[in-house]
Design a protein around this motif. Sequence first.
Motif, PDB file in Angstrom:
ATOM      1  N   SER A 108       0.691  -1.287  -0.541  1.00  0.00           N
ATOM      2  CA  SER A 108      -0.020  -0.044  -0.176  1.00  0.00           C
ATOM      3  C   SER A 108       1.242   1.307  -0.671  1.00  0.00           C
ATOM      4  O   SER A 108       0.254   2.705  -1.118  1.00  0.00           O
ATOM      5  CB  SER A 108      -0.827  -0.005   1.372  1.00  0.00           C
ATOM      6  OG  SER A 108      -1.852  -1.352   1.322  1.00  0.00           O
ATOM      7  N   THR A 111       2.582   2.168  -3.384  1.00  0.00           N
ATOM      8  CA  THR A 111       1.689   2.452  -4.432  1.00  0.00           C
ATOM      9  C   THR A 111       0.976   3.775  -4.614  1.00  0.00           C
ATOM     10  O   THR A 111       0.828   4.129  -5.350  1.00  0.00           O
ATOM     11  CB  THR A 111       0.155   1.492  -4.342  1.00  0.00           C
ATOM     12  OG1 THR A 111       0.881   0.083  -4.692  1.00  0.00           O
ATOM     13  CG2 THR A 111      -1.058   1.564  -4.815  1.00  0.00           C
ATOM     14  N   THR A 115       1.358   6.425  -7.328  1.00  0.00           N
ATOM     15  CA  THR A 115       0.028   7.247  -7.617  1.00  0.00           C
ATOM     16  C   THR A 115       0.549   8.777  -7.020  1.00  0.00           C
ATOM     17  O   THR A 115       0.392   9.726  -8.144  1.00  0.00           O
ATOM     18  CB  THR A 115      -1.096   6.308  -6.299  1.00  0.00           C
ATOM     19  OG1 THR A 115      -1.659   5.966  -6.423  1.00  0.00           O
ATOM     20  CG2 THR A 115      -2.739   7.685  -7.006  1.00  0.00           C
ATOM     21  N   ASN A 150      -9.793  -3.130 -11.978  1.00  0.00           N
ATOM     22  CA  ASN A 150      -8.948  -4.006 -11.807  1.00  0.00           C
ATOM     23  C   ASN A 150      -8.375  -4.779 -11.912  1.00  0.00           C
ATOM     24  O   ASN A 150      -7.130  -5.276 -11.709  1.00  0.00           O
ATOM     25  CB  ASN A 150      -8.543  -3.413 -10.105  1.00  0.00           C
ATOM     26  CG  ASN A 150      -8.057  -1.703 -10.260  1.00  0.00           C
ATOM     27  OD1 ASN A 150      -7.853  -1.253 -10.834  1.00  0.00           O
ATOM     28  ND2 ASN A 150      -8.103  -1.680  -8.697  1.00  0.00           N
ATOM     29  N   VAL A 198       0.953  -3.301  -7.592  1.00  0.00           N
ATOM     30  CA  VAL A 198       1.596  -1.261  -7.415  1.00  0.00           C
ATOM     31  C   VAL A 198       1.104  -0.567  -8.730  1.00  0.00           C
ATOM     32  O   VAL A 198       0.223  -0.090  -8.270  1.00  0.00           O
ATOM     33  CB  VAL A 198       2.827  -0.784  -7.432  1.00  0.00           C
ATOM     34  CG1 VAL A 198       3.210   0.393  -7.538  1.00  0.00           C
ATOM     35  CG2 VAL A 198       3.479  -1.257  -5.993  1.00  0.00           C
ATOM     36  N   ILE A 201      -3.148  -1.768  -9.000  1.00  0.00           N
ATOM     37  CA  ILE A 201      -3.644  -0.700  -7.705  1.00  0.00           C
ATOM     38  C   ILE A 201      -3.811   1.150  -8.479  1.00  0.00           C
ATOM     39  O   ILE A 201      -4.651   1.777  -7.829  1.00  0.00           O
ATOM     40  CB  ILE A 201      -3.351  -1.265  -6.344  1.00  0.00           C
ATOM     41  CG1 ILE A 201      -3.506  -2.818  -6.112  1.00  0.00           C
ATOM     42  CG2 ILE A 201      -3.844  -0.519  -5.370  1.00  0.00           C
ATOM     43  CD1 ILE A 201      -2.820  -3.198  -4.827  1.00  0.00           C
ATOM     44  N   GLY A 202      -2.242   0.817  -8.995  1.00  0.00           N
ATOM     45  CA  GLY A 202      -1.954   3.143  -8.828  1.00  0.00           C
ATOM     46  C   GLY A 202      -3.063   3.150  -9.854  1.00  0.00           C
ATOM     47  O   GLY A 202      -2.662   4.341  -9.944  1.00  0.00           O
TER      48      GLY A 202
END
Length: 332
Positions: A108, A111, A115, A150, A198, A201-202
Amino acid sequence: MLRYILWRVMVMIPTLVLISMLIFTIIELPPGDYFESYIEQLKAIGEKADLQEIEELRARYGFDQPEPIRYLNWVVGMLHGDFGYSFEYRLPVTDVVGDRIWLTILVSTVTIVFTWLLAFPIGVYSATHQYSWGDYGLTLLGLIGLAIPNFVLALVLMYFANIWFGTSIGHLMDPNYISEPMSWAKFKSILEHLWIPVIIIGTAGTAGMVRRLRANLLDELHKQYVMTAKAKGLHPFKVLVRYPLRMSLNFFISDIGSILPSVISGAEITAVVLSLETTGPMLIRALQSQDMYLAGSFLMFLSFLTVIGVLISDIALALFDPRIRLRGGKTK
């Protein structure tokens, strides 16, 4: 400010109490409990359950007591650092979550940094070059990033990562390292697999942040104080960074309340598709099997982080933006 913080901390206590009641009630709403679900699972695969052992476990952990008593025992245990026992994993909750939570924080955090590093320059460029070809192209890419689910992107990236780089499909490390203690070889394997979740999700997070930053920055760029700063002869970059960009980041600060729990929970659906050793699949499995102590304690931890994150974001907004005050006043 100190009085405001103390008041918010006092409000947090009844808030968390109400949240704990809701979590306990929702987990208890489905008929039966973990032991009944476990018996049905054994029957489905043709095995016989040891009913005497199950009844002993039910009595040991208070499942034969009324729900209010069980709720009080659960809450008092958490206050003393005892988050209960996971029947699914046959381990204390702290042991089950402990190994997974660090991997979740790693995924997280990387990521979130990915982002931010990608979204901020793109959002600033799109706002300062409105309706240019670059703005249109980046907007199109952002909309594509928001439109692609995703889990679809996860399947595509897993395939190409395996074909191009020989990365094993699924998991956050090579299968032979899953049950091994942390070592340099295991850490290198994690880094080898880390870029896939990464990017997946990003992508959606980057696209959403770019759109919000662009909209807020465009709103600030057309205000009178920006024109005044330019008229005074200040350098355009200095004007951008010192005034409109700063004022357009309020949404970013207010997101702290959701960032903190997301760092711990991770992207659940993506983690399930990729078979990641993070807390997301663990939570989903605990809810499905009615593993009350594991699911309830983890949800309470997420709720606590949310309340803390909202408090931090409110304080940061009051310090960051002089237009925001902790309490309203009369205007003449």
